[in-house]
Scaffold this motif. Structure first.
Motif, mmCIF file in Angstrom:
data_model
loop_
_atom_site.group_PDB
_atom_site.id
_atom_site.type_symbol
_atom_site.label_atom_id
_atom_site.label_comp_id
_atom_site.label_asym_id
_atom_site.label_seq_id
_atom_site.Cartn_x
_atom_site.Cartn_y
_atom_site.Cartn_z
ATOM 1 N N VAL A 133 110.863 -20.128 -38.265
ATOM 2 C CA VAL A 133 111.365 -19.896 -36.911
ATOM 3 C C VAL A 133 111.479 -21.238 -36.205
ATOM 4 C CG1 VAL A 133 110.952 -18.757 -34.689
ATOM 5 C CG2 VAL A 133 110.263 -17.625 -36.804
ATOM 6 N N THR A 134 112.603 -21.443 -35.531
ATOM 7 C CA THR A 134 112.789 -22.648 -34.716
ATOM 8 C C THR A 134 112.940 -22.224 -33.257
ATOM 9 O OG1 THR A 134 113.883 -23.816 -36.527
ATOM 10 C CG2 THR A 134 114.199 -24.691 -34.304
ATOM 11 N N VAL A 135 112.105 -22.791 -32.408
ATOM 12 C CA VAL A 135 112.097 -22.449 -30.990
ATOM 13 C C VAL A 135 112.381 -23.699 -30.175
ATOM 14 C CG1 VAL A 135 110.713 -21.591 -29.055
ATOM 15 C CG2 VAL A 135 110.459 -20.574 -31.325
ATOM 16 N N GLU A 136 113.335 -23.604 -29.269
ATOM 17 C CA GLU A 136 113.599 -24.694 -28.344
ATOM 18 C C GLU A 136 112.751 -24.482 -27.095
ATOM 19 O OE1 GLU A 136 117.342 -26.828 -26.007
ATOM 20 O OE2 GLU A 136 117.550 -24.803 -26.823
ATOM 21 N N VAL A 137 111.996 -25.506 -26.734
ATOM 22 C CA VAL A 137 111.130 -25.460 -25.561
ATOM 23 C C VAL A 137 111.721 -26.378 -24.495
ATOM 24 C CG1 VAL A 137 108.826 -25.930 -24.656
ATOM 25 C CG2 VAL A 137 109.101 -25.012 -26.972
ATOM 26 N N VAL A 138 112.048 -25.805 -23.358
ATOM 27 C CA VAL A 138 112.592 -26.578 -22.240
ATOM 28 C C VAL A 138 111.602 -26.499 -21.083
ATOM 29 C CG1 VAL A 138 114.511 -26.882 -20.639
ATOM 30 C CG2 VAL A 138 114.946 -26.058 -22.973
ATOM 31 N N ALA A 139 111.137 -27.647 -20.631
ATOM 32 C CA ALA A 139 110.211 -27.707 -19.506
ATOM 33 C C ALA A 139 110.949 -28.210 -18.264
ATOM 34 C CB ALA A 139 109.037 -28.631 -19.826
ATOM 35 N N TYR A 140 110.583 -27.677 -17.138
ATOM 36 C CA TYR A 140 111.181 -28.117 -15.873
ATOM 37 C C TYR A 140 110.185 -27.835 -14.759
ATOM 38 C CZ TYR A 140 112.290 -23.123 -15.489
ATOM 39 O OH TYR A 140 112.208 -21.750 -15.464
ATOM 40 N N LYS A 141 110.380 -28.480 -13.632
ATOM 41 C CA LYS A 141 109.468 -28.254 -12.503
ATOM 42 C C LYS A 141 109.773 -26.909 -11.840
ATOM 43 C CE LYS A 141 110.358 -32.135 -10.323
ATOM 44 N NZ LYS A 141 110.246 -33.293 -9.390
ATOM 45 N N TRP A 142 108.847 -25.909 -11.944
ATOM 46 C CA TRP A 142 107.569 -25.998 -12.627
ATOM 47 C C TRP A 142 107.428 -24.740 -13.465
ATOM 48 C CZ3 TRP A 142 107.955 -28.271 -7.768
ATOM 49 C CH2 TRP A 142 107.533 -29.605 -7.706
ATOM 50 N N ASN A 143 108.128 -24.714 -14.584
ATOM 51 C CA ASN A 143 108.078 -23.549 -15.447
ATOM 52 C C ASN A 143 108.618 -23.905 -16.834
ATOM 53 O OD1 ASN A 143 107.614 -20.717 -16.057
ATOM 54 N ND2 ASN A 143 107.871 -20.376 -13.850
ATOM 55 N N TRP A 144 108.842 -22.862 -17.657
ATOM 56 C CA TRP A 144 109.236 -23.063 -19.042
ATOM 57 C C TRP A 144 110.394 -22.139 -19.410
ATOM 58 C CZ3 TRP A 144 106.540 -26.784 -21.754
ATOM 59 C CH2 TRP A 144 105.314 -27.188 -21.205
ATOM 60 N N LYS A 145 111.191 -22.595 -20.362
ATOM 61 C CA LYS A 145 112.256 -21.787 -20.955
ATOM 62 C C LYS A 145 112.122 -21.872 -22.473
ATOM 63 C CE LYS A 145 116.375 -22.469 -19.379
ATOM 64 N NZ LYS A 145 117.681 -23.145 -19.154
#
Length: 304
Positions: A133-145
């Motif tokens: 499984v490949t998961v893209e993790v996107v962080a931003y102020k102030w949460n996650w995608k």
């Protein structure tokens, strides 16, 4: 009576030092966590976590062994060479055996720790050619995608799970919703991270591991195999702004059959909570709780 001089005492000390080094080597090379109850450390839920756990416990044991040895020498000198009169004791400029001892023993201890650190670091950072499984993790102020980029099926074929809109299956956190990342147990998971603004840090304490998330074109990748089903809290471990402490997420590890059904529900347009409910799991994060929405709303309003 046979007189024993400094050379005899030093020989005994050298022997004790050699025994200590052998103990350090043997403890660092095996699973010492069970022996010493982890010194309060959790065991972790992945093979990588347990490798780092054993390395850390081995380092603590080595430090304690060296500390006890040094403390023993200090107290022995205090007692052995305490003042017994006004006569000045013999003055010596150097002691070659002693200098050899305190030069070689630290070098051996450091060499052992360096060896195991290099071995375990290499294993932890190892990436496979075909992760499950490949998961893209996107962080931003102030949460996650979180976006499921690729999933390898039982037949070994990789596919890109997409929803009815043709877009990858994505879970996005909100000011009143802590995102839940659903993953299968006993599968090789690759995380591909990047940030939309500042430096964040992807941290799941039960993995005993964290990795910084950088902005711009820089991506950070690592792989892990979680071998225990459950719900594991995730945090941002890099001070990133006013609401850094609210950057929570949850990793929900389920069986392969449940994961396949979860993806099927998402392909049909179900949201993450709806899909989790469909597979008989709690729809929302259970290891942490949603934070107050008012401060986040005020920040967003002020940013417009």
């Amino acid at each position: 009576m046979v007189a024993r001089g400094p050379g005899s005492r030093l020989t005994r000390l050298t022997g004790l030092g050699a025994v200590g080094i052998a103990l350090i080597v043997s403890l660092t090379g095996c699973s010492v966590g069970d022996t010493f109850a982890g010194f309060g450390w959790p065991k972790g839920v992945s093979p990588q976590a347990r490798q780092m756990y054993d390395l850390w416990i081995g380092a603590v044991v080595a430090a304690l062994a060296v500390g006890v040895f040094v403390w023993g020498l200090i107290f022995w000198c205090v007692v052995r060479y305490r003042k017994r009169g006004e006569e000045l004791p013999p003055q010596t400029r150097f002691n070659m055996p002693m200098e050899f001892l305190y030069t070689v023993l630290p070098f051996l201890a450091i060499a052992v720790l360096f060896y195991y650190t290099a071995i375990i670091q290499t294993d932890v950072d190892k990436r496979t050619a075909n992760p499950d499984v490949t998961v893209e993790v996107v962080a931003y102020k102030w949460n996650w995608k979180f976006r499921h980029v690729q999933v390898r099926g039982a037949d070994g074929q990789a596919s890109k799970p997409v929803g009815p809109d043709g877009q990858p299956i994505t879970t996005v956190g909100a000011s009143d919703y802590i995102p839940v990342l659903v993953l299968p147990v006993n599968k090789r998971i690759r995380f591909v991270e990047h940030s939309e603004d500042v430096i964040h840090s992807f941290w799941v304490p039960d993995l005993l591991f964290k990795r910084d998330v950088f902005p711009g074109s820089i991506t950070n990748e690592f792989e892990v195999t979680i071998d225990r089903e459950g719900a594991y809290v995730g945090r941002c471990a890099e001070l990133c702004g006013a609401y850094h402490s609210m950057m929570n997420f949850e990793v929900r590890v389920v069986s392969q059959a449940e994961f396949d059904r979860y993806l099927q529900e998402r392909r049909q347009g179900r949201s993450t909570p709806e899909a989790l409910t469909a597979i008989g799991k709690p729809p929302y994060a259970t290891t942490t709780r949603p934070f107050n929405t008012e401060p986040e709303q005020q920040v967003r309003a002020g940013a417009k």
